[in-house]
Design a protein around this motif. Structure first.
Motif, PDB file in Angstrom:
ATOM      1  N   GLY B 248      71.264 -57.321  83.379  1.00 39.24           N
ATOM      2  CA  GLY B 248      70.909 -57.572  84.776  1.00 39.24           C
ATOM      3  C   GLY B 248      71.608 -58.807  85.329  1.00 39.24           C
ATOM      4  O   GLY B 248      72.181 -58.772  86.418  1.00 39.24           O
ATOM      5  N   PHE B 249      71.580 -59.901  84.573  1.00 36.70           N
ATOM      6  CA  PHE B 249      72.253 -61.116  85.042  1.00 36.70           C
ATOM      7  C   PHE B 249      73.757 -60.872  85.186  1.00 36.70           C
ATOM      8  O   PHE B 249      74.384 -61.303  86.165  1.00 36.70           O
ATOM      9  N   ALA B 250      74.343 -60.163  84.228  1.00 36.98           N
ATOM     10  CA  ALA B 250      75.788 -59.902  84.284  1.00 36.98           C
ATOM     11  C   ALA B 250      76.134 -59.059  85.509  1.00 36.98           C
ATOM     12  O   ALA B 250      77.130 -59.317  86.206  1.00 36.98           O
ATOM     13  N   GLU B 251      75.299 -58.055  85.807  1.00 34.92           N
ATOM     14  CA  GLU B 251      75.574 -57.192  86.963  1.00 34.92           C
ATOM     15  C   GLU B 251      75.533 -57.964  88.284  1.00 34.92           C
ATOM     16  O   GLU B 251      76.310 -57.665  89.201  1.00 34.92           O
ATOM     17  N   LEU B 252      74.619 -58.944  88.368  1.00 35.41           N
ATOM     18  CA  LEU B 252      74.526 -59.716  89.613  1.00 35.41           C
ATOM     19  C   LEU B 252      75.851 -60.414  89.914  1.00 35.41           C
ATOM     20  O   LEU B 252      76.269 -60.517  91.075  1.00 35.41           O
ATOM     21  N   GLY B 253      76.501 -60.906  88.848  1.00 34.07           N
ATOM     22  CA  GLY B 253      77.811 -61.514  89.040  1.00 34.07           C
ATOM     23  C   GLY B 253      78.853 -60.470  89.380  1.00 34.07           C
ATOM     24  O   GLY B 253      79.698 -60.658  90.264  1.00 34.07           O
ATOM     25  N   GLY B 256      78.701 -59.310  92.992  1.00 31.50           N
ATOM     26  CA  GLY B 256      78.841 -60.351  94.000  1.00 31.50           C
ATOM     27  C   GLY B 256      77.541 -60.921  94.541  1.00 31.50           C
ATOM     28  O   GLY B 256      77.561 -61.699  95.498  1.00 31.50           O
ATOM     29  N   LEU B 257      76.391 -60.547  93.953  1.00 32.99           N
ATOM     30  CA  LEU B 257      75.126 -61.133  94.409  1.00 32.99           C
ATOM     31  C   LEU B 257      74.990 -62.569  93.896  1.00 32.99           C
ATOM     32  O   LEU B 257      74.307 -63.388  94.492  1.00 32.99           O
ATOM     33  N   LEU B 258      75.644 -62.860  92.781  1.00 36.42           N
ATOM     34  CA  LEU B 258      75.853 -64.236  92.346  1.00 36.42           C
ATOM     35  C   LEU B 258      77.362 -64.485  92.422  1.00 36.42           C
ATOM     36  O   LEU B 258      78.158 -63.544  92.341  1.00 36.42           O
ATOM     37  N   ASP B 259      77.734 -65.753  92.567  1.00 36.56           N
ATOM     38  CA  ASP B 259      79.146 -66.051  92.796  1.00 36.56           C
ATOM     39  C   ASP B 259      80.024 -65.684  91.607  1.00 36.56           C
ATOM     40  O   ASP B 259      81.205 -65.385  91.753  1.00 36.56           O
ATOM     41  N   GLU B 260      79.440 -65.760  90.414  1.00 34.13           N
ATOM     42  CA  GLU B 260      80.196 -65.381  89.216  1.00 34.13           C
ATOM     43  C   GLU B 260      79.218 -64.829  88.201  1.00 34.13           C
ATOM     44  O   GLU B 260      78.006 -64.945  88.375  1.00 34.13           O
ATOM     45  N   VAL B 261      79.756 -64.233  87.133  1.00 36.37           N
ATOM     46  CA  VAL B 261      78.880 -63.766  86.063  1.00 36.37           C
ATOM     47  C   VAL B 261      78.291 -65.003  85.391  1.00 36.37           C
ATOM     48  O   VAL B 261      79.033 -65.843  84.871  1.00 36.37           O
TER      49      VAL B 261
END
Lengths: 91, 423
Positions: B248-253, B256-261
């Protein structure tokens, strides 16, 4: 020794659809070897390159995981049932 | 529409269609949902998510099924609570509790079941089934009732009373099996072959089911103002939840929901009486040896964890750790969380808190880290575990004299009360 092996749905293409087949063998390993002779293709599905069970293949003898018994060398008694079961997620 | 391109074997990479398939029919490796991440990145945004429902379905762009009216009791978007008192006790800096006791049936399982049954209904299934240590049983029975589906739930015979009642009340078929969870799971796996028209949420639709746990990572990041934490502590039963939190955290990056993975350290928590992953971690081994579970943490009592190896890999590659705690430490963990933060966790939550304490004491979890601990189930489900450990301070006659004789608050405690009441 004649033992029954229960086949999961994913591997029934190898047994023409049969969910349970009978083979001969003195140990779990021998029985699974005999299964591959009678229905070619099983060994490639069950064993990795080193001859051990693949990580996600579980084999049970009389409903006990063979890893708690003697592994593939576990002796089988006539009339016992071996089950091949894919690992499943928890809950 | 969803953004699923198909299923893929995590072991050998073979591709499969997005149907009710859970293992590779070649190597038995588990199947994983494959997404079109470019399409998701183009569609999703923080604003779009903020406009969504206050449930896991606000993240529907990143879930494996789309339905305008999902099978939904309101799972997810549970509180992320800043835990200053607990942090002080443990010598930690910024600590947060993800309080998943607040889910509709009292555990994180509502996340995965809502996804699984929505997909199962879409695939045409009329029956929802599962093997369960209790929490999944509660959730499947409840969501099946909500969806108008029949349910068949199999549990070990020695579960806590609340978990049995909380399943039976929904009116489905509940079968108590004389064996442990691994026996029940094996039976369920065999039943799946015999009843292909049933959706076993943790067997033939587990590929979709497991994806629901990603929402824990999504929510933590959103609730931290779209920032990832430095370190997350996750309990391990089958290992699926931990693996999906990492994903889940990796997908956010990735979308583009987080600036990077983000680099999030992920640490696993187990009870000593059922610690195959912690043992492999401690030994530096790649082999998860199955065990016969013996612990009060029944919801974590999976001796043969299907995703154990992937959980171990995720822990190691993230720079996290894995530890196990005794049943006494589990009870202390439950009481510590309740006493400091007012959150009542089931035994699995006690495992998480006790492991958090242990890793903090070792210095593995550092004071300069922003830490999140996942508390995944409600304490009312496992009150038996606390019998003899907590209870009334006194039992008295209904008189002032009896009260005064029985209850003598210490001077400093009275001072604390006065101080608090003047704030």
């Amino acid at each position: 020794m004649s033992v029954s092996i229960r086949i999961p749905a994913q591997l029934r293409t190898l047994t023409a659809g049969a969910g349970e087949v009978a083979v001969e063998g003195q140990t779990v390993g021998e029985a699974l070897g005999a299964l591959d002779v009678a229905y070619p293709g099983f060994s490639g599905r069950l064993f990795d390159d080193d001859g051990g069970l693949r990580r996600f293949v579980n084999v049970f003898l009389a409903d006990e995981d063979v890893r708690f018994l003697g592994g593939l060398g576990t002796p089988v008694a006539s009339g016992q049932t071996i089950s091949i079961v894919p690992a499943v997620a928890g809950g | 529409m969803d953004h699923v391109t198909g299923l893929r074997c995590r072991e050998c990479g073979r591709a499969f269609p997005a149907e009710a398939l859970h293992v590779c029919d070649y190597c038995f490796g588990p199947l994983e949902v494959a997404y079109d991440y470019e399409a998701i990145a183009a569609r999703t945004s923080r604003e779009r998510i903020a406009e969504g429902p206050r449930s896991i379905w606000r993240y529907r762009d990143l879930l494996p099924v789309h339905d305008e009216a999902p099978v939904d009791l309101g799972a997810g978007f549970t509180p992320l609570v800043r835990a200053e008192r607990l942090a002080a006790e443990l010598g930690l800096g910024e600590l947060w509790i993800k309080d998943d006791t607040a889910n509709p049936t009292g555990s994180f399982k509502d996340r995965v079941v809502s996804v699984a049954l929505t997909k199962a209904r879409q695939l045409g299934f009329k029956v929802a089934a599962c093997a369960s240590t209790g929490n999944l049983a509660n959730s499947v029975a409840a969501h099946a009732a909500r969806a108008g589906m029949a349910s068949v739930v199999l549990i070990p015979h020695d579960l806590e009373a609340a978990k049995v009642m909380m399943t039976a009340v929904y009116g489905g078929t509940l079968v108590s099996v004389e064996g442990n969870y691994d026996d029940v799971n094996r039976l369920c796996a065999e039943l799946t072959s015999e009843h292909p028209s049933w959706a076993f949420v943790n067997v033939n639709v587990r590929t979709y089911y497991a994806e629901g746990s990603k929402t824990l990572a999504f929510e933590v990041a959103e609730q931290l103002g779209w920032q990832a934490p430095d370190h997350v502590v996750v309990p391990i039963a089958s290992g699926s939840q931990l693996v999906k939190v990492a994903k889940g955290f990796a997908e956010l990056g990735r979308v583009g929901l987080l600036d990077e993975v983000p680099e999030v350290r992920i640490s696993g928590a187990q009870a000593q009486g059922c610690s195959p992953v912690a043992t492999a971690f401690a030994e530096g081994s790649d082999v998860i040896r199955p065990v016969k579970p013996k612990t009060i943490a029944k919801s974590l009592s999976i001796g043969n964890p299907a995703d154990g190896w992937y959980a171990l890999s995720a822990i190691r590659s993230s720079g996290g750790s894995c530890a196990s705690v005794t049943d006494d430490e589990v009870l202390e963990g439950i009481k510590l969380l309740a006493r400091t933060e007012g959150i009542f966790a089931e035994t699995a939550g006690g495992v998480t808190i006790a492991t958090l304490a242990k890793l903090a004491a070792q210095g593995t979890i550092r004071r300069d880290e922003r830490v999140v601990a996942l508390v995944t189930g409600h304490g009312l489900k496992t009150v038996e575990a606390l019998a003899g450990s907590v209870g009334p301070t006194a039992t008295i006659a209904p008189t002032l004299d009896a009260f005064d004789a029985a209850v003598q608050l210490e001077g400093d405690l009275q001072a604390t009360y006065k101080q608090e009441s003047h704030r």
